[in-house]
Design a protein around this motif. Structure first.
Motif, PDB file in Angstrom:
ATOM      1  N   VAL A   1      25.912  43.470  34.188  1.00 57.70           N
ATOM      2  CA  VAL A   1      25.884  42.861  35.519  1.00 57.70           C
ATOM      3  C   VAL A   1      27.009  43.448  36.388  1.00 57.70           C
ATOM      4  O   VAL A   1      26.815  43.755  37.561  1.00 57.70           O
ATOM      5  CB  VAL A   1      25.992  41.322  35.422  1.00 57.70           C
ATOM      6  N   ALA A   2      28.174  43.660  35.770  1.00 54.96           N
ATOM      7  CA  ALA A   2      29.281  44.254  36.519  1.00 54.96           C
ATOM      8  C   ALA A   2      28.902  45.646  37.023  1.00 54.96           C
ATOM      9  O   ALA A   2      29.207  46.014  38.159  1.00 54.96           O
ATOM     10  CB  ALA A   2      30.525  44.319  35.649  1.00 54.96           C
TER      11      ALA A   2
ATOM     12  N   GLY B   1      38.379  43.108  37.248  1.00 57.03           N
ATOM     13  CA  GLY B   1      37.307  42.588  38.091  1.00 57.03           C
ATOM     14  C   GLY B   1      35.929  42.984  37.601  1.00 57.03           C
ATOM     15  O   GLY B   1      34.922  42.444  38.044  1.00 57.03           O
ATOM     16  N   ARG B   2      35.874  43.962  36.692  1.00 57.84           N
ATOM     17  CA  ARG B   2      34.598  44.358  36.111  1.00 57.84           C
ATOM     18  C   ARG B   2      34.570  44.038  34.623  1.00 57.84           C
ATOM     19  O   ARG B   2      33.532  43.860  34.028  1.00 57.84           O
ATOM     20  CB  ARG B   2      34.408  45.879  36.259  1.00 57.84           C
ATOM     21  N   CYS B   3      35.755  44.038  34.023  1.00 57.97           N
ATOM     22  CA  CYS B   3      35.863  43.859  32.570  1.00 57.97           C
ATOM     23  C   CYS B   3      35.759  42.385  32.206  1.00 57.97           C
ATOM     24  O   CYS B   3      36.574  41.585  32.633  1.00 57.97           O
ATOM     25  CB  CYS B   3      37.199  44.416  32.106  1.00 57.97           C
TER      26      CYS B   3
ATOM     27  N   GLU C   1      44.299  35.649  34.167  1.00 62.06           N
ATOM     28  CA  GLU C   1      44.992  35.576  35.453  1.00 62.06           C
ATOM     29  C   GLU C   1      44.008  35.658  36.619  1.00 62.06           C
ATOM     30  O   GLU C   1      44.171  34.997  37.628  1.00 62.06           O
ATOM     31  CB  GLU C   1      46.049  36.682  35.551  1.00 62.06           C
ATOM     32  N   LEU C   2      42.979  36.489  36.449  1.00 61.25           N
ATOM     33  CA  LEU C   2      41.952  36.573  37.495  1.00 61.25           C
ATOM     34  C   LEU C   2      41.280  35.216  37.692  1.00 61.25           C
ATOM     35  O   LEU C   2      40.981  34.800  38.805  1.00 61.25           O
ATOM     36  CB  LEU C   2      40.888  37.599  37.110  1.00 61.25           C
TER      37      LEU C   2
ATOM     38  N   ALA D   1      35.848  41.174  42.089  1.00 60.79           N
ATOM     39  CA  ALA D   1      36.991  40.525  42.726  1.00 60.79           C
ATOM     40  C   ALA D   1      37.776  41.438  43.654  1.00 60.79           C
ATOM     41  O   ALA D   1      38.307  40.990  44.671  1.00 60.79           O
ATOM     42  CB  ALA D   1      37.918  39.976  41.651  1.00 60.79           C
ATOM     43  N   PHE D   2      37.862  42.722  43.302  1.00 59.29           N
ATOM     44  CA  PHE D   2      38.736  43.588  44.094  1.00 59.29           C
ATOM     45  C   PHE D   2      37.979  44.385  45.149  1.00 59.29           C
ATOM     46  O   PHE D   2      38.532  45.270  45.782  1.00 59.29           O
ATOM     47  CB  PHE D   2      39.540  44.504  43.170  1.00 59.29           C
ATOM     48  N   GLN D   3      36.719  44.056  45.332  1.00 58.29           N
ATOM     49  CA  GLN D   3      35.973  44.738  46.391  1.00 58.29           C
ATOM     50  C   GLN D   3      35.746  43.793  47.556  1.00 58.29           C
ATOM     51  O   GLN D   3      34.957  44.070  48.454  1.00 58.29           O
ATOM     52  CB  GLN D   3      34.634  45.214  45.849  1.00 58.29           C
TER      53      GLN D   3
END
Lengths: 386, 322, 153
Positions: free
Chosen positions: B89-90, B263-265, B291-292, B309-311
């Motif tokens: 999905v990531a 953010g992908r892992c 932490e995320l 998350a980081f996009q």
């Protein structure tokens, strides 16, 4: 043949450690067995057949510093490059230095080069005969062609190293030393061979270097029963290594099969990491880079591997081995075709680490059984991956 | 268990027979019955090699990422477990895999065995691992045999898994297994490490990364690490990571991996299992995910509609000085 | 050395080598924090000189790895500063960056780096006095911790 009692092993190694560095298989806190510098009191792990890594690292360093360099103002102490080593200005000749100064990045600076080649005496204890053979095969490359390609870094360390091999007692199912002209008690490359017998080790010196080691007081002459026992251990181990593939004609077959689409099928589950080559006692490909910060740096040699996408990448941008299956093919062809063609020996000693450590368990025996034999059925081409 | 295996074979055979895929990726027995390895099946009559058991640990999504398909435009069928599906999905969220070219068979998972943990129970080589209910029986080459409770031998991240069922699949190999009602993530053994002093953490990390051989197994086994030949770890200019293999550079090397997959892992553990010298990489990746989650309530790879998350950002992200 | 907090004194009177026992790297954006630092200098606001500034176009350009690399290469502290949220020269660079820095801030203690050795903050072009305060406070904390001796990072 000599005998060393089990409880004298620590004393013997301690004795060696007084004169040189001792490297031995040691189990870490996490249960991982690796060759590590040994210090008195540390347990030597011989029950686990093979440490995760071969002992290659201690002779063909993963990072080897060739030289340190920097720019020094003319007349300034050249020792600025590294205070811990006496620096040497290589360019003594004023004309040469003038040329170097002209091209130097800093105005009025002279290039200072300090060659490095540290090779302290060391004993590698507890490596298996396959690992010891690995060094013999690398010797061809680094001292090869009658010394034409003599490599001072490798050879200085090799010279300073004594190899104490231990006969394998329980070969693993992934061992195939007997298929590549070796064996669990092979003496090739080793200076001393230890064989575990009841209560200790039956020990034989194989070279002059090894003979010196056995002069130590911990050794006694082996009893006849111990000699016989050692022979039995060797024979039993030998019988336990399964025949894996036939070397007959393997070079010719690999050559003939170079464009065979079978390589694609075999490489499918390869993730193109370099684990197999880095744990291998024979793989020796390397890369040379300059690690430079603010005008001073080091030239280092590091291991490279044929699964690296930039392996054989040319400056033009062209890469003759630009697909995963091309690079995959290289590893096996090198070991069983190009290298034997040059040096009349194989570049594999059958330790099987590449099988057990491969994240997807690619089996060199399977690859060679398939591609090292005559291919009759040619399946439809699977095309090229990027 | 075996009904899932039968269904995987059935679905794979159908997809291959109907020419919906060029090849199908599942698991098969390795060198011996103590391990499973990735299997690439090209025709319907070869599907009998496919297996499913608690040894099927490989995250097969890795074989979908850039440069892996052979040929590059291959239509691929693939089996995914819960954690594997999150990495898929990531990849789909960022369009790093073409949804049209894949056929996904979801396999509900009861946790996979940490084979290395079993291995360490013996000095000899483990050649057989079999299952009967919740009992795992491991046998060595010399014939020694020991029994373990399955729960003791499964991976840490399996014991705390909140997504045992695939979050994305075209077909399922079985009905979903019961899912925990409380979806709050659990982070397992990282608390122990968190409690150490800075100097102790440094020492532990140094001991672990000293043995790193920079073989790239972690990076290439990682399904969401996609740069491949363009990886900055191989790059000489900029020289973010030096080529020298030493403790500091090795950790830096791993930091590149960690921060680039943030953010992908979903911490599937593929890197950890691939590491030949058993560096506990999961510690770093799970901490990052913890932490995320604390920062954003974000869990990677759970919904196709979500952005990594980081996009993206929110004007009122609840941290930092305003 | 004495804490440099007297704003009436001219900057740069202390010789740059004395007491230079810690190395602090500041990574700042061109448009706000670098200009703010410039402003502080123009106004002769005295600052701790252990701070070494690196200018980048925008905090959005700053990869968390820059800070990790700095620590790896021996920095004792890393400060990141950019435009206040909402004031980014490129509208939203610092919003993306904020998430990355927050993760970095939370990860560094896990990697054996004391929390006081890293900070990210916002200083605008007009906030010379704030820049002085941020630098002096941050460097002061790093000095209190002293040089790092990390084996891993």
């Amino acid at each position: 043949m000599k005998f060393l009692a089990q409880d004298k092993l620590q004393a013997f190694l301690g004795h060696l450690a007084g004169e040189s560095r001792v490297v031995a298989p040691v189990k870490g806190d996490d249960g991982v067995v690796l060759f590590r510098p040994w210090s008195p009191g540390t347990e030597v792990e011989l029950d686990v057949l093979l440490p995760k890594q071969s002992a290659k690292e201690f002779v063909l360093r993963q990072s080897e510093t060739y030289l340190r360099y920097g720019y020094a103002m003319e007349g300034e102490a050249a020792a600025q490059v590294d205070d811990s080593h006496e620096a040497k200005v290589v360019l003594d000749d004023p004309a040469e230095r003038k040329a170097a100064q002209d091209t130097a990045v800093t105005a009025h600076a002279a290039l200072v080069v300090e060659p490095v080649n540290d090779a302290p005496a060391q004993v590698i204890f507890g490596l298996r005969p396959c690992d010891a053979r690995g060094f013999v095969q690398m010797d061809n490359v680094f001292g090869g062609y009658g010394g034409f390609y003599f490599d001072p870094y490798y050879n200085a360390k090799r010279e300073a190293t004594t190899l104490v091999a231990v006969t394998c007692r329980d070969p693993r199912s992934t061992c195939f030393c007997t298929s590549v002209q070796g064996g669990p008690a092979s003496t090739e490359g080793a200076d001393v061979l230890f064989t575990q017998v009841e209560g200790g080790f039956a020990v034989e010196a194989l070279t002059d270097k090894g003979e010196t080691l056995l002069a130590s007081a911990e050794f006694v002459d082996a009893a006849q029963a111990q000699v016989l026992y050692a022979e039995t251990v060797k024979e039993t181990a030998e019988a336990r290594v399964d025949a894996a593939f036939d070397l007959e004609g393997i070079q010719e077959h690999l050559r003939a099969n170079i464009e065979d689409p079978g390589w694609h099928d075999l490489a499918m589950r390869c993730i193109s990491c370099g684990t197999c080559t880095y744990v291998c006692p024979n793989c020796y490909c390397f890369n040379i880079t300059d690690e430079m910060v603010e005008g001073r740096g080091e030239r280092i040699r590091t291991w490279d591997n044929c699964f690296n996408p930039s392996y054989t990448l040319e400056t033009s941008g062209h890469n003759p081995r630009d697909t995963k299956s091309n690079r995959f093919r290289n590893r096996f062809s090198h070991k069983f075709w190009y290298y034997p063609e040059k040096y009349d020996s194989l570049l594999c000693s059958g330790c099987g680490r590449c099988i057990t450590h491969c994240p997807t368990r690619i089996d060199i025996r399977e690859v060679l059984s398939v591609m090292g034999s005559e291919r009759t059925a040619v399946p439809a081409t699977t095309g090229e991956e990027a | 268990m075996s009904d899932r295996q039968a269904k995987i074979r059935e679905l794979a055979a159908a997809a291959l027979a109907e020419d919906r895929v060029d090849y199908f990726i599942g698991w098969k027995q390795g060198i011996n019955p103590s391990e499973a390895i990735p299997a690439f099946v090209r025709s319907a009559d070869e599907v009998d090699q496919l297996i499913w058991n608690p040894l099927s640990h490989h995250n097969l999504t890795t074989f979908l990422k850039r440069k892996m398909p052979d040929p590059p435009n291959a239509r691929i069928g693939v089996c995914v477990k819960g954690c594997d599906s999150r990495t898929l999905v990531a990849l789909l969220q960022e369009e790093l895999v073409d949804k049209e070219r894949i056929y996904v068979v979801g396999v509900p998972c009861d946790g996979v065995i940490d084979r290395r943990r079993v291995e360490k129970e013996f000095a000899d080589e483990v050649v057989d691992i079999s299952f009967s209910g919740d009992v795992v029986t491991a046998t060595t080459r010399c014939g020694d045999s020991k029994e373990f409770a399955k729960g003791d031998m499964t991976f840490d991240h399996c014991n705390t898994c909140r997504y045992p069922n695939p979050v994305y699949a075209d077909d399922m190999a079985a009905d979903p297994v019961p899912e925990p009602e409380d979806r709050t993530p659990m982070w397992g053994s990282i608390e122990e490490f968190e409690a150490l002093s800075p100097a102790e953490k440094d020492a532990k990390l140094a001991d672990a990364f000293e043995t790193c051989i920079r073989c790239f197994a972690c990076i290439h086994a990682c399904p969401v690490c996609v740069c491949w030949d363009q990886c900055v770890n191989r790059c000489r200019r900029p020289a973010l990571v030096g080529q020298r293999v030493d403790t500091k550079e090795n950790l830096m090397f791993q930091m590149v991996h960690m921060f680039h997959v943030a953010g992908r892992c979903p911490s599937c553990g593929a890197c950890d299992r691939a590491c030949p010298v058993e560096i506990p990489l999961y510690l770093l990746h799970r901490k990052m995910n913890k932490e995320l989650y604390d920062m954003l309530g974000f869990e990677p790879g759970v919904s196709l509609e979500e952005k990594p998350a980081f996009q993206t950002f929110k004007l009122d992200d609840p941290f930092g000085e305003h | 050395m004495a804490q440099a907090t007297d704003t009436t004194q001219a900057a740069g009177t202390t010789p740059p080598d004395a007491g230079d026992e810690v190395k602090v790297v500041g990574i700042v954006c061109n448009w706000c924090s670098y200009a703010g630092a410039d402003g502080a200098g123009t106004a002769r606001l005295k600052q701790e000189f252990e701070m070494r500034l690196l200018r980048v176009p925008c905090t959005g350009r700053i990869d968390p790895l820059f800070a990790i690399k700095a620590f790896e290469k021996g920095a004792d502290g890393v400060l990141i500063s950019g435009c206040h949220p909402g004031d980014c020269h490129y509208s939203e660079g610092n919003y993306y960056a904020r998430r990355k820095f927050e993760l970095l801030d939370r990860m560094l203690p896990f990697l054996g780096v004391e929390p006081d050795r890293f900070k990210y903050t916002w200083v605008s072009a007009s906030e010379g006095a704030r820049w002085q305060k941020v630098v002096n406070e941050f460097v002061g904390k790093v000095k209190a911790l002293g040089p790092r001796e990390g084996r891993a990072l």
